[in-house]
Motif scaffolding. Structure first.
Motif, PDB file in Angstrom:
ATOM      1  N   ARG A 267       0.812  -1.221   0.000  1.00  0.00           N
ATOM      2  CA  ARG A 267       0.000   0.000   0.000  1.00  0.00           C
ATOM      3  C   ARG A 267       0.849   1.276   0.000  1.00  0.00           C
ATOM      4  NH1 ARG A 267      -5.303  -1.550   1.059  1.00  0.00           N
ATOM      5  NH2 ARG A 267      -5.627  -3.358   2.418  1.00  0.00           N
ATOM      6  N   GLY A 268       2.044   1.224   0.579  1.00  0.00           N
ATOM      7  CA  GLY A 268       2.822   2.438   0.813  1.00  0.00           C
ATOM      8  C   GLY A 268       3.186   3.213  -0.432  1.00  0.00           C
ATOM      9  N   ALA A 269       3.812   2.551  -1.400  1.00  0.00           N
ATOM     10  CA  ALA A 269       4.241   3.253  -2.614  1.00  0.00           C
ATOM     11  C   ALA A 269       3.051   3.814  -3.368  1.00  0.00           C
ATOM     12  CB  ALA A 269       5.036   2.302  -3.507  1.00  0.00           C
ATOM     13  N   GLY A 270       1.991   3.030  -3.466  1.00  0.00           N
ATOM     14  CA  GLY A 270       0.805   3.485  -4.198  1.00  0.00           C
ATOM     15  C   GLY A 270       0.184   4.713  -3.592  1.00  0.00           C
ATOM     16  N   ARG A 271       0.026   4.710  -2.286  1.00  0.00           N
ATOM     17  CA  ARG A 271      -0.576   5.861  -1.618  1.00  0.00           C
ATOM     18  C   ARG A 271       0.305   7.093  -1.726  1.00  0.00           C
ATOM     19  NH1 ARG A 271      -2.762   2.892   3.910  1.00  0.00           N
ATOM     20  NH2 ARG A 271      -4.694   2.039   3.017  1.00  0.00           N
ATOM     21  N   ALA A 272       1.622   6.900  -1.756  1.00  0.00           N
ATOM     22  CA  ALA A 272       2.550   8.031  -1.842  1.00  0.00           C
ATOM     23  C   ALA A 272       2.744   8.502  -3.278  1.00  0.00           C
ATOM     24  CB  ALA A 272       3.890   7.644  -1.232  1.00  0.00           C
ATOM     25  N   GLY A 273       2.137   7.822  -4.244  1.00  0.00           N
ATOM     26  CA  GLY A 273       2.290   8.213  -5.635  1.00  0.00           C
ATOM     27  C   GLY A 273       3.621   7.824  -6.235  1.00  0.00           C
ATOM     28  N   VAL A 274       4.335   6.896  -5.602  1.00  0.00           N
ATOM     29  CA  VAL A 274       5.640   6.453  -6.104  1.00  0.00           C
ATOM     30  C   VAL A 274       5.421   5.472  -7.257  1.00  0.00           C
ATOM     31  CG1 VAL A 274       7.772   5.241  -5.507  1.00  0.00           C
ATOM     32  CG2 VAL A 274       6.679   6.737  -3.824  1.00  0.00           C
ATOM     33  N   PRO A 275       6.080   5.674  -8.388  1.00  0.00           N
ATOM     34  CA  PRO A 275       5.941   4.729  -9.499  1.00  0.00           C
ATOM     35  C   PRO A 275       6.308   3.312  -9.053  1.00  0.00           C
ATOM     36  CG  PRO A 275       7.057   6.722 -10.230  1.00  0.00           C
ATOM     37  CD  PRO A 275       6.952   6.818  -8.740  1.00  0.00           C
ATOM     38  N   GLN A 276       5.449   2.360  -9.340  1.00  0.00           N
ATOM     39  CA  GLN A 276       5.683   0.997  -8.872  1.00  0.00           C
ATOM     40  C   GLN A 276       5.468  -0.031  -9.972  1.00  0.00           C
ATOM     41  OE1 GLN A 276       2.991  -0.163  -5.711  1.00  0.00           O
ATOM     42  NE2 GLN A 276       1.251   0.909  -6.604  1.00  0.00           N
ATOM     43  N   LEU A 331      -3.489  -2.370  -5.484  1.00  0.00           N
ATOM     44  CA  LEU A 331      -2.989  -1.584  -6.612  1.00  0.00           C
ATOM     45  C   LEU A 331      -4.010  -0.562  -7.087  1.00  0.00           C
ATOM     46  CD1 LEU A 331      -1.099  -4.257  -8.756  1.00  0.00           C
ATOM     47  CD2 LEU A 331      -0.198  -2.734  -6.986  1.00  0.00           C
ATOM     48  N   ALA A 332      -5.293  -0.845  -6.890  1.00  0.00           N
ATOM     49  CA  ALA A 332      -6.336   0.102  -7.294  1.00  0.00           C
ATOM     50  C   ALA A 332      -6.263   1.401  -6.506  1.00  0.00           C
ATOM     51  CB  ALA A 332      -7.716  -0.530  -7.135  1.00  0.00           C
ATOM     52  N   GLN A 333      -5.637   1.368  -5.333  1.00  0.00           N
ATOM     53  CA  GLN A 333      -5.520   2.558  -4.484  1.00  0.00           C
ATOM     54  C   GLN A 333      -4.360   3.459  -4.893  1.00  0.00           C
ATOM     55  OE1 GLN A 333      -5.132   1.062  -0.504  1.00  0.00           O
ATOM     56  NE2 GLN A 333      -7.154   0.133  -0.470  1.00  0.00           N
ATOM     57  N   ALA A 334      -3.535   3.013  -5.823  1.00  0.00           N
ATOM     58  CA  ALA A 334      -2.332   3.754  -6.186  1.00  0.00           C
ATOM     59  C   ALA A 334      -2.677   5.086  -6.836  1.00  0.00           C
ATOM     60  CB  ALA A 334      -1.469   2.921  -7.128  1.00  0.00           C
ATOM     61  N   THR A 335      -1.899   6.090  -6.511  1.00  0.00           N
ATOM     62  CA  THR A 335      -2.069   7.417  -7.099  1.00  0.00           C
ATOM     63  C   THR A 335      -0.961   7.741  -8.092  1.00  0.00           C
ATOM     64  OG1 THR A 335      -0.872   8.453  -5.271  1.00  0.00           O
ATOM     65  CG2 THR A 335      -3.262   8.248  -5.037  1.00  0.00           C
ATOM     66  N   GLY A 336      -0.004   6.840  -8.251  1.00  0.00           N
ATOM     67  CA  GLY A 336       1.083   7.045  -9.194  1.00  0.00           C
ATOM     68  C   GLY A 336       1.108   5.956 -10.248  1.00  0.00           C
ATOM     69  N   PRO A 337       2.060   6.006 -11.180  1.00  0.00           N
ATOM     70  CA  PRO A 337       2.155   4.996 -12.236  1.00  0.00           C
ATOM     71  C   PRO A 337       2.291   3.596 -11.638  1.00  0.00           C
ATOM     72  CG  PRO A 337       3.619   6.851 -12.682  1.00  0.00           C
ATOM     73  CD  PRO A 337       3.111   7.042 -11.291  1.00  0.00           C
ATOM     74  N   THR A 338       1.503   2.656 -12.158  1.00  0.00           N
ATOM     75  CA  THR A 338       1.491   1.300 -11.617  1.00  0.00           C
ATOM     76  C   THR A 338       1.443   0.300 -12.758  1.00  0.00           C
ATOM     77  OG1 THR A 338       0.324   2.035  -9.620  1.00  0.00           O
ATOM     78  CG2 THR A 338       0.248  -0.309 -10.129  1.00  0.00           C
ATOM     79  N   CYS A 339       2.327  -0.680 -12.688  1.00  0.00           N
ATOM     80  CA  CYS A 339       2.357  -1.734 -13.699  1.00  0.00           C
ATOM     81  C   CYS A 339       2.514  -3.079 -13.004  1.00  0.00           C
ATOM     82  CB  CYS A 339       3.511  -1.520 -14.680  1.00  0.00           C
ATOM     83  SG  CYS A 339       3.652  -2.830 -15.926  1.00  0.00           S
ATOM     84  N   LEU A 340       1.742  -4.064 -13.434  1.00  0.00           N
ATOM     85  CA  LEU A 340       1.868  -5.425 -12.925  1.00  0.00           C
ATOM     86  C   LEU A 340       2.490  -6.301 -14.004  1.00  0.00           C
ATOM     87  CD1 LEU A 340       1.184  -7.512 -10.640  1.00  0.00           C
ATOM     88  CD2 LEU A 340      -0.823  -8.067 -12.003  1.00  0.00           C
ATOM     89  N   TRP A 403       9.253   5.055 -18.263  1.00  0.00           N
ATOM     90  CA  TRP A 403       8.779   6.019 -17.262  1.00  0.00           C
ATOM     91  C   TRP A 403       9.806   7.123 -17.031  1.00  0.00           C
ATOM     92  CZ3 TRP A 403       6.272   2.406 -12.995  1.00  0.00           C
ATOM     93  CH2 TRP A 403       5.081   1.879 -13.514  1.00  0.00           C
ATOM     94  N   VAL A 404      11.081   6.801 -17.171  1.00  0.00           N
ATOM     95  CA  VAL A 404      12.116   7.838 -17.067  1.00  0.00           C
ATOM     96  C   VAL A 404      11.990   8.807 -18.239  1.00  0.00           C
ATOM     97  CG1 VAL A 404      14.601   8.300 -17.107  1.00  0.00           C
ATOM     98  CG2 VAL A 404      13.714   6.399 -15.738  1.00  0.00           C
ATOM     99  N   ARG A 405      11.833   8.253 -19.441  1.00  0.00           N
ATOM    100  CA  ARG A 405      11.697   9.100 -20.626  1.00  0.00           C
ATOM    101  C   ARG A 405      10.469   9.999 -20.537  1.00  0.00           C
ATOM    102  NH1 ARG A 405      13.082   4.229 -23.258  1.00  0.00           N
ATOM    103  NH2 ARG A 405      10.869   3.882 -23.771  1.00  0.00           N
ATOM    104  N   GLU A 406       9.406   9.488 -19.940  1.00  0.00           N
ATOM    105  CA  GLU A 406       8.169  10.256 -19.821  1.00  0.00           C
ATOM    106  C   GLU A 406       8.171  11.207 -18.629  1.00  0.00           C
ATOM    107  OE1 GLU A 406       5.095   7.292 -19.728  1.00  0.00           O
ATOM    108  OE2 GLU A 406       5.823   6.347 -21.573  1.00  0.00           O
ATOM    109  N   GLY A 407       9.264  11.225 -17.877  1.00  0.00           N
ATOM    110  CA  GLY A 407       9.394  12.147 -16.761  1.00  0.00           C
ATOM    111  C   GLY A 407       8.702  11.704 -15.484  1.00  0.00           C
ATOM    112  N   MET A 408       8.245  10.464 -15.432  1.00  0.00           N
ATOM    113  CA  MET A 408       7.577   9.980 -14.223  1.00  0.00           C
ATOM    114  C   MET A 408       8.570   9.520 -13.165  1.00  0.00           C
ATOM    115  SD  MET A 408       4.186   8.038 -15.718  1.00  0.00           S
ATOM    116  CE  MET A 408       5.019   7.048 -16.945  1.00  0.00           C
ATOM    117  N   ILE A 409       9.781   9.174 -13.602  1.00  0.00           N
ATOM    118  CA  ILE A 409      10.884   8.832 -12.702  1.00  0.00           C
ATOM    119  C   ILE A 409      12.032   9.784 -13.007  1.00  0.00           C
ATOM    120  CG2 ILE A 409      12.559   7.075 -12.028  1.00  0.00           C
ATOM    121  CD1 ILE A 409      10.567   4.939 -12.864  1.00  0.00           C
TER     122      ILE A 409
END
Length: 422
Positions: A267-276, A331-340, A403-409
């Motif tokens: 839950r932590g990364a998703g809630r903080a908006g950290v790309p995961q 993962l549905a709670q994530a506020t940042g980029p998320t990929c499974l 994600w780096v190229r798109e500026g998300m990381i």
């Protein structure tokens, strides 16, 4: 770290005056300076503490008299724990102290765990307790970087055993403060999870690849406390991205195993908006202590004893689908980029053909259920590969690079910048 670290000592001065005074002397002999916070509510001790119990109560929004009249010792100590936690976190943020040393029995330990959990990872924390390592302490209340020492003979009054424990605790916290080094590495940090290096081995390929891109990789061992540390840092935004590929602690939590990092796992990364970038690594088994009874639901299923401390049982198809549901919900709670990333050929080393946890039916259930449980905010990448294959690491890097190229990381630090920083 300064030459004379300030150590916040928390205890009940009314009942432990002699012990705390002796501890204060030990800290000074080790080269530190003790700052005593009194959390007792029964009366006054033999010396005046630096932080009065009345101040602790006030920080909790009540008076000391209200604490004493609150009804019972549990309620009283809970209020004092609230005040002590608020004061300690505020004061540490202002660099008022360098390390924590708390002492007590069940009451003092209960309060100490609240305070220690509120302080950031890396702040030295020592708890001297009459119930150290006891089953009374649930895993999700133990800070991931806690140093705990049994207070043998420390229930009432000073004696040679008590003095031994007090002096060693003083040395532990002062030594930890003096040994702490400033970390000035300019590289962004990527957090990763894994279950050892045999069941899951992708980090062997990903670590050099990420370092070549100018990132530092921190890999967390998902055996309970490792996941707690990972979640704590992810929540606080310490990582620029995470590769959370070992979710075995989530299975343990759902199955009631003691090898858990609690309800907040994934839950932590998703809630903080950290790309995961996430994968269901090692979600085919539930862990239990090798020396204890296995979970009754899975007795008779395929088993792997990793060593004399930890063993694993293969979970059934029903639990596989339950795990898929829990992953999707988190993962549905994530506020940042998320990929499974979903590797269809296997999710840990012991599930390959010929290995003890090989279960094609269970793996098929997971592969079938996971896509159904993902929300639109989660990108799904299905791989015809095993999680330990090079193809899995390459797919993870491809997503990371995009994600780096798109500026998300944020970009990594190049070799020239590292040389300049040095």
């Amino acid at each position: 770290m300064k030459n004379q670290p300030n150590i916040l000592v928390i205890g009940t001065v009314d009942t432990k005056s002699d012990e705390i005074d002796y501890l204060r002397q030990c800290i000074e002999q080790c080269g530190g300076r003790a700052i005593v916070m009194d959390v007792g509510v029964l009366g006054r001790g033999s010396f005046v503490p630096d932080i009065l119990n009345a101040e602790v109560a006030q920080a909790a929004g009540v008076t000391l008299q209200q604490v004493m009249a609150s009804g019972d010792e549990n309620t009283s100590m809970t209020l004092m724990a609230r005040g002590a936690t608020l004061l300690a976190t505020q004061w540490h943020a202002q660099r008022g102290f360098d390390g924590l040393l708390a002492l007590g029995g069940t009451m003092g330990t209960d309060l100490a765990l609240d305070v220690a959990n509120a302080l950031p990872l890396g702040c030295p924390k020592v708890v001297l307790s009459t119930i150290a390592y006891s089953h009374l302490i649930p895993p999700d209340r133990i800070p991931p970087d806690l140093i705990m020492r049994l207070w043998a003979g420390g229930l009432y009054g000073l004696n040679r055993l008590c003095k031994l424990a007090l002096s060693q605790a003083a040395g532990a916290v002062v030594g930890a403060c003096l040994a702490t080094q400033a970390l000035d590495d300019p590289r962004p940090v990527v957090g990763m999870t894994s279950l050892g290096t045999s069941a899951l081995s992708y980090m062997k390929l990903l670590k050099p690849a990420l370092e070549a891109r100018g990132y530092e990789l921190a890999v967390f061992h998902t055996t309970g406390m490792g996941g707690r540390a990972f979640e704590d840092l992810a929540t606080k935004g310490f990582f620029v991205a995470v590769m959370d590929f070992s979710l075995q602690e989530l299975v343990n939590h759902l199955a009631g195993s003691c090898v858990t990092s609690g309800e907040e796992r994934l839950r932590g990364a998703g809630r903080a908006g950290v790309p995961q970038i996430v994968a269901p690594g090692a979600t085919d088994m539930v862990d239990y202590p090798t020396w204890a009874r296995p979970p009754a639901r899975y007795v008779g299923r395929a088993e792997h004893a990793h060593n004399r401390l930890i063993a694993s049982l293969c979970i059934d198809v029903e639990m596989r689908r339950e795990v898929a549901c829990a992953i999707g919900e988190r993962l549905a709670q994530a506020t940042g980029p998320t990929c499974l990333l979903l590797p269809k050929q296997g999710i840990e080393g012991w599930d390959r053909p010929g290995e003890p946890l090989h279960d094609p039916e269970g793996l098929a259930a997971l592969v079938d259920e996971l896509p159904r449980r993902l929300s639109p905010n989660t990108q799904l990448v299905t791989l015809d590969a095993h999680i330990n294959d090079a193809a899995f690491a390459e797919a993870a890097l491809a997503i990371f690079d995009a994600w780096v190229r798109e500026g998300m990381i944020p970009p990594g630090v190049c070799a020239r910048e590292l040389a300049g920083a040095a």
